[in-house]
Design a protein around this motif. Structure first.
Motif: not given
Length: 644
Positions: A221-248
């Motif tokens: 369960h998530s959303y995404s917003i992508v612009t020409l210069h950024s990308a966002f991943f909207y997810v319940d912060n209680r179940k995030v286990s991919v922080e480093s992967y997303m940051s990379e």
């Protein structure tokens, strides 16, 4: 209190909330969708099922309209019989395609200036606009509720689920960086400065993540917003286990509930995120009127945060990119279907043996009359117990992650219910005198599968054989089609139906849908169907699509045959118009039951097709079978011959 009585009491509670609402509601729409317009939804999002008792499972399976006096449920032809069985006498069944659509019914039957409540997260832009147009003639209002009234009476609503995981490039075939780069090219082409992505499979595919928030679909369960210069991943912060992967990968993680406020920031040009490729600002070189792209299936709650002149409503470019598989995905799908074919053959061999041992059946191959039933059955075989056995065979295979949809395991008249889902407490027992249909699929890390076969363990009637053969002829006609680039599934649908039409037969469902790469089993945007929407997207090389004609005789039996196909370039002698031509490659491997085939109704080319397909089944699957299973497959795939 019975389940029906309990649901009737819930209707009273809902009507009390509707009357107390400000403004008072004259009606409440309860769709089967979740906030992402998903095909399958989490248990906590099954509001329609909770309030009505109707368990139709697929997207657009139905919706309810509750007024102060009526409770009506709309569903389509796949579910008419099921809904008739499941709805109490407090509900009225409305048949899509036969009765007026819900918005027409509201406009015709409710008073001027009536207020119709809707959860804006569970209604698409396209649907909301259609409703508003219909309501305008009587100045009726589609009112966006701040909370879902069904949730307020759902005292034990299930909790949310799980954590996302990374889907390795060895299976995905393309990095997140590469996918974002291509998406941004498409945004520039459309003169858009950003895109809002609400479809769960699109977010999962774009970011190469998977999860198990929803049964059968490995999504989060998530959303995404992508612009020409950024990308966002909207997810319940209680179940995030991919922080480093997303940051990379230059993706900002935000809480799931922030998406609505961030859409407002996006609209005002104030949404800031991590810089990509050294950029430190959101400027995009476009004028201030550049658009924000959304798909018309995006929910009304997000669309409402945008000014109308900002919005570019187009089919999501992610949907088409996802549908056209890369070479790694295609290779994975082929391998997954081989493993799946092995499981199906093991299942059929086991089931054939069990039917003979426990029911005295004549068996999978013999056409003898199945009348030698045992008076005392040693081991009862039910629709549920045998489907569990098939899942067990699949579970032993490499990369297996679970079923891709609820297994349809149906005996006799149950097979006429297109999305029949058996329950252990009420399911039918297998019967040597009745057709058995199973429509099943699996999720593997390297691909998603979907297959249907129809069999008989006694002596099928001549009518059953002629119907089966007509379905098979349509199945072959589509499989062997050659067609120019630019052809849609709407044009091809007739190929699968023509053999049935010649006998005055037909079926109410589409003929083919896309299949994901360890994603949703029903994948768009393309399809093969009589529905007008099938005209929207031409088939392209490297798409997947199913081939699944059928016939269903109410109260008696159902027949369906289904393979997954890959669209590929065709090697034609000529190339009229320099269009290029396409054909299909089937990747599903499991035999058809030859005793259900009336070979006298097949053309020589069709007999050759069946014999070649069966020869390929033996060649591909035998290396993975034990000796008994090999012998069963050898007999199941013996060549068809026609006596002179």
């Amino acid at each position: 209190m019975s389940a029906a009585a309990g649901r009737n009491a819930l209707l009273d509670e809902l009507r009390a909330l509707m009357a107390a609402h400000s403004p008072p509601l004259h009606a409440l729409v309860v769709p089967s969708d979740d906030a992402h317009q998903s095909e399958y939804v989490a248990e906590r999002d099954k509001r329609l099922q909770f309030i009505s008792g109707f368990t139709g499972i697929a997207r657009s399976a139905g919706l309810a309209l509750i007024t102060m006096k009526e409770a009506l449920l709309w569903t389509d032809g796949r579910y008419f019989l099921q809904a008739e069985k499941q709805l109490s006498d407090h509900w009225e069944l409305m048949c899509m395609g036969e009765d007026p659509p819900v918005e027409v019914w509201i406009a015709d039957n409710l008073s001027d200036e009536a207020v119709i409540g809707i959860n804006p997260w569970c209604i698409s832009v396209d649907t909301a606009q259609r409703y508003e147009h219909a309501f305008s003639k009587k100045h009726q209002t589609l009112f966006q509720l701040s909370s879902d009234l069904v949730d307020e009476v759902w005292k034990d609503r299930p909790l949310a689920n799980t954590q996302p995981v990374v889907h390795p490039v060895e299976f995905a075939g393309c990095s997140v960086t590469g996918k974002l780069k291509e998406l941004r090219k498409k945004l520039l082409h459309e003169k858009a400065r950003g895109i809002i992505i609400a479809a769960l499979d699109e977010v999962a595919w774009l970011y190469n993540i998977r999860g198990n928030d929803v049964h059968y679909s490995p999504v989060v369960h998530s959303y995404s917003i992508v612009t020409l210069h950024s990308a966002f991943f909207y997810v319940d912060n209680r179940k995030v286990s991919v922080e480093s992967y997303m940051s990379e990968n230059g993706i900002d993680i935000r809480d799931y509930n922030m998406v609505q406020s961030d859409v407002s920031l996006l609209a005002s040009g104030q949404l800031k995120g991590s810089a990509v490729n050294g950029s430190s600002h959101e400027g995009n070189g476009m004028n201030d009127n550049s658009k924000i792209l959304i798909d018309n299936s995006c929910c009304l709650a997000l669309y409402s945060k945008l000014d109308e002149d900002q919005v570019l409503i187009l089919q999501s470019p992610v949907a088409l990119s996802k549908a056209v598989k890369n070479p790694v995905e295609l290779d994975g799908l082929r391998k997954a279907h081989i493993r799946d074919g092995v499981a199906v053959v093991q299942y059929l061999a086991w089931l054939d043996n069990q039917m003979q041992e426990n029911y005295g059946a004549s068996g999978y191959f013999s056409g003898a009359k199945g009348s030698q039933k045992k008076e005392h059955v040693e081991v009862k075989l039910t629709e549920v117990s045998v489907s569990d056995k098939l899942e067990g065979f699949r579970a032993a295979k490499e990369y297996f992650k679970g079923p891709s949809f609820p297994m349809i395991s149906a005996v006799g008249p149950n097979a006429t219910i297109l999305h029949y889902s058996p329950e252990a407490s009420s399911c039918a027992e297998l019967d040597t005198d009745k057709i058995y249909l199973f429509d099943t699929g699996a999720q593997y890390l390297d691909g998603t599968t979907d297959i249907t076969r129809t069999v008989h363990f006694g002596k099928p009637s001549e009518h059953e054989k002629s119907c089966y053969t007509a379905v098979l002829k349509g199945h072959i006609a589509l499989d062997t089609a050659v067609f120019p680039n630019g052809t849609t599934g709407h044009a091809l649908d007739i190929l699968a139906r023509t053999p049935l039409w010649k006998s005055g037969l037909d079926y109410r469902h589409g003929t083919g849908h896309g299949v994901g790469s360890y994603l949703t089993v029903h994948e768009g945007p393309h399809q093969i169907s009589f529905r007008p929407s099938a005209r929207n997207v031409p088939l392209q090389a490297s798409m997947t699509v199913t081939d699944e004609p059928g016939y269903y005789q109410d109260g008696s039996f159902g027949i369906r045959l289904e393979n997954v196909l890959i669209v590929q370039d065709a090697n034609t002698k000529f190339n009229f118009g320099d269009k290029g031509y396409l054909a299909f490659e089937h990747i599903t491997w499991a035999p058809y039951q030859t005793k259900l085939i009336d070979a006298t109704l097949l053309a020589p080319a069709e007999i050759e097709w069946v014999n070649t397909y069966h020869s390929d089944c033996r060649r591909i699957l035998q290396p993975y079978l034990n000796e008994q299973e090999k012998e069963w497959l050898r007999k199941a795939t013996e060549p068809i011959t026609v006596s002179c």
